[in-house]
Each structure stands twice: as C-alpha cells, then as structure tokens.
Design an enzyme around this catalytic site. Structure first.
Site, PDB file in Angstrom:
ATOM      1  N   GLU A   1       0.808  -1.219   0.000  1.00 16.94           N
ATOM      2  CA  GLU A   1       0.000   0.000   0.000  1.00 16.94           C
ATOM      3  C   GLU A   1       0.844   1.273   0.000  1.00 16.94           C
ATOM      4  O   GLU A   1       0.411   2.318  -0.486  1.00 16.94           O
ATOM      5  CB  GLU A   1      -0.938   0.012   1.211  1.00 16.94           C
TER       6      GLU A   1
ATOM      7  N   HIS B   1       3.596   1.708  -1.722  1.00 20.81           N
ATOM      8  CA  HIS B   1       3.895   1.963  -3.140  1.00 20.81           C
ATOM      9  C   HIS B   1       2.657   2.502  -3.864  1.00 20.81           C
ATOM     10  O   HIS B   1       2.765   3.386  -4.712  1.00 20.81           O
ATOM     11  CB  HIS B   1       4.371   0.677  -3.827  1.00 20.81           C
TER      12      HIS B   1
ATOM     13  N   LYS C   1       8.640   9.043   2.562  1.00 27.28           N
ATOM     14  CA  LYS C   1       9.344   9.690   3.667  1.00 27.28           C
ATOM     15  C   LYS C   1       9.931   8.680   4.647  1.00 27.28           C
ATOM     16  O   LYS C   1      10.799   9.027   5.450  1.00 27.28           O
ATOM     17  CB  LYS C   1       8.384  10.620   4.419  1.00 27.28           C
TER      18      LYS C   1
ATOM     19  N   VAL D   1       2.996   5.171   4.893  1.00 27.17           N
ATOM     20  CA  VAL D   1       1.740   4.442   5.088  1.00 27.17           C
ATOM     21  C   VAL D   1       1.972   3.370   6.151  1.00 27.17           C
ATOM     22  O   VAL D   1       2.990   2.675   6.135  1.00 27.17           O
ATOM     23  CB  VAL D   1       1.253   3.802   3.772  1.00 27.17           C
TER      24      VAL D   1
ATOM     25  N   SER E   1       8.530  -3.834   2.534  1.00 23.90           N
ATOM     26  CA  SER E   1       8.611  -5.160   1.906  1.00 23.90           C
ATOM     27  C   SER E   1       9.288  -6.157   2.840  1.00 23.90           C
ATOM     28  O   SER E   1       8.990  -7.354   2.811  1.00 23.90           O
ATOM     29  CB  SER E   1       9.376  -5.063   0.581  1.00 23.90           C
ATOM     30  N   ARG E   2      10.198  -5.666   3.693  1.00 28.81           N
ATOM     31  CA  ARG E   2      10.928  -6.554   4.601  1.00 28.81           C
ATOM     32  C   ARG E   2      10.071  -7.024   5.787  1.00 28.81           C
ATOM     33  O   ARG E   2      10.501  -7.909   6.528  1.00 28.81           O
ATOM     34  CB  ARG E   2      12.202  -5.871   5.098  1.00 28.81           C
TER      35      ARG E   2
END
Length: 273
Positions: free
Chosen positions: A32, A34, A145, A173, A183-184
């Site tokens: 979300e 991205h 950010k 977000v 992603s991690r």
C-alpha cells in the site's frame, strides 16, 4: 498497461509523449505504501511510469539480496489495477555494465545513520536512481518519507547535479497498529512483528513528549530507547531537514529517526515534526 524491459525501448516510446511524466521507482514486492506513491503520481501527471528493479549494488555482502521478496506477477497486476501507464521491468544487464561509472554518496551524509552500518549502500542507491531518472526523464519522481535518509540524498544529488526532475516526498503508510509498511516486514514471524510495534510506539511517545512541551533531544531519545529495549538499536537520532543534529526540537524542521534489528531484519521508521 505497457511493459517494457529495454532502456532504449522506453526512451524511444516516451518520445511519442509531450506531457508531464510521474515516475515511481521500486524494488518490487509492492504494498500500500507503493500504491500511495502511484496515486500521488497519477494526481499530478498525465503519464505514470513505475519501475521494478531489484538493485544489486545497494546490497552489501551477506545482506538479503538473494532472499529479498519477489512477487513479479502480483506486482504487475497491482500496477495494472492502480492505473499505471508503463511498467519498466529491466534486467540487471540492461542497467549495469562490467566497467561501471558510479555515483558516490557524500562523505558525511552518506556514511551516517544507515550509511554507518552499511558503508557503500547509498553509493548503489544513488547510482541506480540517477540511471533510472536519466532513462525515464520524468517531470516528477516519487519517494516515501519512511526512507528519509535516502530521500535526502536523492534530493541532494538532483540539486547538485542540476537535474530538472522534481522530487516529491510522500507520507509513510502504516498498518492499523502503526507498523510502517515495508517489503521486509514479510521476514517477521508473528512474535517478531509484535516486537516491531515498539518502533511506532517509541515515535508516538516522542510526539506526546513534544506536545507536552518537552523539546530537549537527549530527553526524547532516552525515552525512545527505553521503549525500544531490548531490541538491537542501530540509531535513534533527532535531526533537522538538512540532516544536521539538533539539541532541541524545531517544529517544522525536525525528523526523528530510528533503525533497529528485529530478529535478523533491519527496520527503520521516522516522524517529521
């Protein structure tokens, strides 16, 4: 949505368009966060391009390049559903040659915070970003950010290299419980994810302290470190927007940054005050 892998093909394709171009560079495993970048790009531009490229030069030896989450088909579908016009999906050989010209991060700002424990990381970040910006030649490029140091260094590179692209910073977000999307996060076990919530908790505590009139940086950092214990802390810092240390909070010019290790996973977060 058109999918292009060749830099030359993309450059030729874009010659047919005389309009504003928004660009969202990613390493894939889209979430979300991205999507928020894509939405902002769609609001501000006529054409939106997303790149998915797992950049090897920003990973140090023994880091997680080989196990970094890959969701190529899901990412393509997500881009399509989000209204992306062009998905740039290059291979490593499309971006890098054997004898490479590279961009070096600043000797100070590139080797503090995340750069201190990952020396050379930002060399790889800046090198791939300038390549991608030169391929796409966008009107605006969008970065989150959450990766505040990366955002700062990219903005600095664009300014010092006299590049015409506008760098747009987009708010972080979060999950409903406050964990910043990354992603991690996929690496975390349920118990580790619970531990990771200490990051957002420490930042919330810092915000509460500031609203109560506590502006001393050392006092705020001490309170954050208590909440983060016993996680491995890489840093907790209070800086201004130019990434210089602050002794006291300056409302409108402060970033509070934290990076920790949860299990074997590095997680970073921040708040902008």
């Amino acid at each position: 949505m058109k999918i292009i892998s060749s830099p030359l093909e993309l450059k030729n394709y874009l010659k047919n368009y005389n309009c504003s171009v928004g660009f969202v560079p990613t390493m894939g495993a889209l979430h979300e966060g991205h999507i928020s970048l894509i939405k902002k790009a769609k609001e501000q531009n006529d054409l939106v391009i997303v790149s998915i490229f797992l950049n090897p030069t920003q990973f140090l030896k023994d880091e997680d390049l080989d196990k970094y989450p890959k969701k190529d088909e899901a990412d393509k579908k997500l881009c399509q559903l989000s209204g992306v016009d062009v998905l740039f999906f290059p291979h490593v050989d499309d971006i890098y040659a054997e004898d490479e010209v590279s961009v070096l991060a600043p000797k100070v700002r590139g080797y503090v915070l995340e750069g201190s424990s990952r020396p050379g990381h930002f060399n790889g970040v800046l090198t791939v970003v300038i390549k991608l910006l030169n391929i796409v030649n966008p009107t605006r490029a969008y970065f989150g950010k959450k990766d505040a140091q990366q955002l700062n260094l990219i903005s600095l590179m664009v300014k010092q290299f006299f590049m015409s692209v506008e760098i747009v910073a987009v708010d972080t977000v979060r999950e409903k419980d406050g964990l910043a999307l990354s992603s991690r996060n996929a690496y975390l076990t349920p118990s580790q994810r619970e531990e990771a919530l200490k990051i957002a908790s420490s930042l919330r505590n810092a915000t509460v302290m500031v609203t109560r009139g506590v502006l001393d940086a050392k006092e705020i950092i001490s309170g954050m470190r208590e909440i983060l214990s016993p996680l491995h802390i890489f840093y907790v810092e209070i800086l201004n927007r130019d990434f210089n240390q602050l002794a006291h909070i300056e409302i409108g010019n402060t970033i509070i940054l934290v990076e920790v290790k949860v299990g074997t996973t590095r997680l970073l977060d921040n708040i902008w005050l």
